[in-house]
Design a protein around this motif. Structure first.
Motif, short mmCIF file in Angstrom:
data_model
loop_
_atom_site.label_atom_id
_atom_site.label_comp_id
_atom_site.label_asym_id
_atom_site.label_seq_id
_atom_site.Cartn_x
_atom_site.Cartn_y
_atom_site.Cartn_z
N ALA A 96 53.61 53.73 37.78
CA ALA A 96 53.65 52.27 37.63
C ALA A 96 52.71 51.86 36.51
CB ALA A 96 53.26 51.57 38.93
N ASP A 97 53.05 50.76 35.86
CA ASP A 97 52.17 50.16 34.86
C ASP A 97 51.38 49.05 35.54
OD1 ASP A 97 53.08 51.80 32.81
OD2 ASP A 97 54.70 50.43 32.28
N GLU A 98 50.09 49.31 35.78
CA GLU A 98 49.24 48.34 36.47
C GLU A 98 48.43 47.55 35.46
OE1 GLU A 98 48.32 49.65 41.01
OE2 GLU A 98 46.69 49.67 39.59
N LEU A 99 48.05 46.35 35.89
CA LEU A 99 47.15 45.54 35.08
C LEU A 99 45.88 46.33 34.80
CD1 LEU A 99 46.61 42.68 33.85
CD2 LEU A 99 45.36 42.19 35.98
N CYS A 100 45.40 46.27 33.55
CA CYS A 100 44.17 46.94 33.16
C CYS A 100 43.31 45.93 32.40
CB CYS A 100 44.48 48.16 32.31
SG CYS A 100 43.07 49.22 32.01
N PRO A 101 42.48 45.16 33.09
CA PRO A 101 41.76 44.06 32.45
C PRO A 101 40.90 44.51 31.27
CG PRO A 101 41.65 43.83 34.82
CD PRO A 101 42.24 45.19 34.55
N ALA A 102 41.09 43.83 30.16
CA ALA A 102 40.31 44.10 28.95
C ALA A 102 39.30 42.99 28.68
CB ALA A 102 41.22 44.26 27.74
N ASP A 103 39.56 41.81 29.25
CA ASP A 103 38.67 40.67 29.08
C ASP A 103 38.91 39.70 30.23
OD1 ASP A 103 41.01 39.22 28.44
OD2 ASP A 103 40.73 39.55 26.30
N LEU A 104 38.16 38.61 30.24
CA LEU A 104 38.24 37.67 31.36
C LEU A 104 39.58 36.94 31.41
CD1 LEU A 104 36.63 36.67 33.75
CD2 LEU A 104 35.64 34.88 32.28
N ALA A 105 40.28 36.86 30.29
CA ALA A 105 41.60 36.23 30.31
C ALA A 105 42.55 36.97 31.24
CB ALA A 105 42.17 36.17 28.89
N HIS A 106 42.41 38.28 31.34
CA HIS A 106 43.27 39.07 32.25
C HIS A 106 43.00 38.68 33.70
CE1 HIS A 106 43.74 41.50 28.63
NE2 HIS A 106 44.70 42.18 29.22
N VAL A 107 41.73 38.46 34.03
CA VAL A 107 41.38 38.07 35.40
C VAL A 107 41.93 36.67 35.69
CG1 VAL A 107 39.47 37.68 37.00
CG2 VAL A 107 39.32 39.51 35.28
N ALA A 108 41.77 35.76 34.74
CA ALA A 108 42.27 34.40 34.92
C ALA A 108 43.79 34.39 35.05
CB ALA A 108 41.83 33.53 33.74
N TRP A 109 44.47 35.20 34.24
CA TRP A 109 45.93 35.30 34.33
C TRP A 109 46.36 35.77 35.71
CZ3 TRP A 109 48.98 39.82 34.83
CH2 TRP A 109 50.35 39.60 34.69
N ALA A 110 45.65 36.75 36.26
CA ALA A 110 45.96 37.23 37.61
C ALA A 110 45.70 36.16 38.66
CB ALA A 110 45.14 38.48 37.91
N ALA A 111 44.63 35.38 38.48
CA ALA A 111 44.34 34.29 39.41
C ALA A 111 45.46 33.24 39.38
CB ALA A 111 43.00 33.66 39.08
N GLN A 112 46.01 32.98 38.22
CA GLN A 112 47.14 32.06 38.11
C GLN A 112 48.34 32.56 38.91
OE1 GLN A 112 48.50 29.32 37.35
NE2 GLN A 112 50.65 29.89 37.08
N LEU A 113 48.49 33.87 39.04
CA LEU A 113 49.59 34.45 39.82
C LEU A 113 49.35 34.36 41.33
CD1 LEU A 113 50.41 37.75 37.87
CD2 LEU A 113 51.56 35.54 37.71
N GLY A 114 48.19 33.88 41.72
CA GLY A 114 47.87 33.81 43.14
C GLY A 114 47.07 34.99 43.63
N THR A 115 46.46 35.73 42.71
CA THR A 115 45.61 36.85 43.12
C THR A 115 44.32 36.33 43.71
OG1 THR A 115 46.52 38.26 41.38
CG2 THR A 115 44.42 38.94 42.35
#
Length: 338
Positions: A96-115
């Motif tokens: 599987a291709d999993e999210l691999c955070p490179a910066d805080l935008a990745h975390v924020a994007w995941a939070a937008q998804l309901g993480t």
């Protein structure tokens, strides 16, 4: 009328936020916007735990009382081009291709998804088959509590001191305690898990009255279980500064060894942790400054094997592993032999 979507700049990128006012934690009234802002507020801490690590997302699109699911694969549509992923392999052989955070935008994007909860693997994208983090999970069983886990953590600290190792404790966000140790990324998941078992057995021998390594719940009693299978491939723990999906909105929070004996899990939540970070240093700030040689623990494992104390059962969804004992609950095994 639905609230207008917002575009928020995070780490130089535009991240979309919708339904800011949707309630995510009903008991305390915390919203999706609160979760989003929380992760921005703990940015340095959460990135230290996630950066470069394949990460499973525990999503609650309608809040923690709604449907929950674990997302291991990044969606194939609607994903910003800057989102980075890493290919990981499961025990089944699937990938599987999993999210691999490179910066805080990745975390924020995941939070937008309901993480709500972030579950990173103990590996980096540069070598997804070699853990760089030994995770010691102290899990209180019925009849024990957080205070007992703290006592066991003290035994872990003493053992690490004898090895000359540095361990970094954190609350689990529940009743347990986690201790992280950075290791050189040169051993396989099988080897690191065996090392975790060897360490757990050493702790158990020191405090057999309070510690157990028994995989089967019926054999654990009122003791703290050292969950060695958290080091098996595809097993993850909520990371440092991750929210937990409970009504109090607690946070898995790094603490110093000295603090650990003075705190309670409910001290750390969505509101208090950003204030804590703003007012002082992060106890995990130096976690990446050292990495340890796993050899002593692997030697302990060899000694145990020589004494007839071998491997332990893997989780039930795993394929049968070489050298693994029968994966049969003791009470069922006893009935079958009658």
């Amino acid at each position: 009328m639905a609230a207008k979507a917002e575009e928020i700049e995070v780490a130089g990128r535009s991240v979309r936020l919708t339904s800011r006012d949707k309630i995510y934690f009903p008991e305390r009234g915390f919203t999706k916007g609160d979760v989003f802002e929380y992760y921005l507020a703990v940015g340095d801490g959460i990135l230290r735990a996630l950066r470069g690590r394949p990460t499973t997302l525990q999503r609650f699109p309608e809040g923690i009382d709604g449907e929950m699911f674990f997302q291991k694969r990044v969606p194939t549509r609607g994903v910003p081009p800057w989102v980075q992923t890493t290919t990981i392999g499961f025990p089944s052989g699937r990938k599987a291709d999993e999210l691999c955070p490179a910066d805080l935008a990745h975390v924020a994007w995941a939070a937008q998804l309901g993480t709500v909860v972030f579950h990173p693997w103990p590996v980096r994208s540069s070598d997804v088959d070699s853990p760089d983090e030994l995770r010691i999970d102290l899990d209180p069983q019925p009849g024990t509590d957080f205070g007992d886990a703290v006592t066991v953590a003290g035994e872990v600290r003493a053992l690490l001191d004898e090895l000359g190792w540095v361990g970094y404790p954190k609350t689990s966000g529940g009743r347990g305690v986690h201790v992280y140790v950075r290791i050189r990324p040169q051993w396989s998941f099988v080897q690191v898990r065996r090392a975790a078992i060897a360490l757990a057995r050493r702790i158990e021998r020191r405090r057999p009255d309070l510690v157990t390594t028994n995989w089967w719940k019926e054999e654990r009693g009122s003791r703290v279980f050292v969950d060695f299978n958290q080091m098996a491939r595809d097993r993850t723990i909520a990371c440092a500064y991750s929210l937990r999906a409970n009504q109090r909105a607690t946070v898995s929070t790094p603490v110093s060894w000295e603090e650990l004996t003075e705190v309670e899990p409910n001290d750390f939540d969505l509101r208090t942790v950003p204030q804590r970070l703003a007012g002082g240093a992060d106890p995990h700030a130096t976690i990446d400054d050292v990495e340890h040689d796993l050899t002593p623990l692997l030697e302990w494992a060899q000694h145990d094997e020589h004494d007839g104390i071998g491997d332990m059962p893997y989780p039930p969804d795993y394929p049968k592993m070489p050298g693994e004992p029968l994966r049969v609950q003791p009470s069922r095994k006893a009935k079958a032999s009658q």
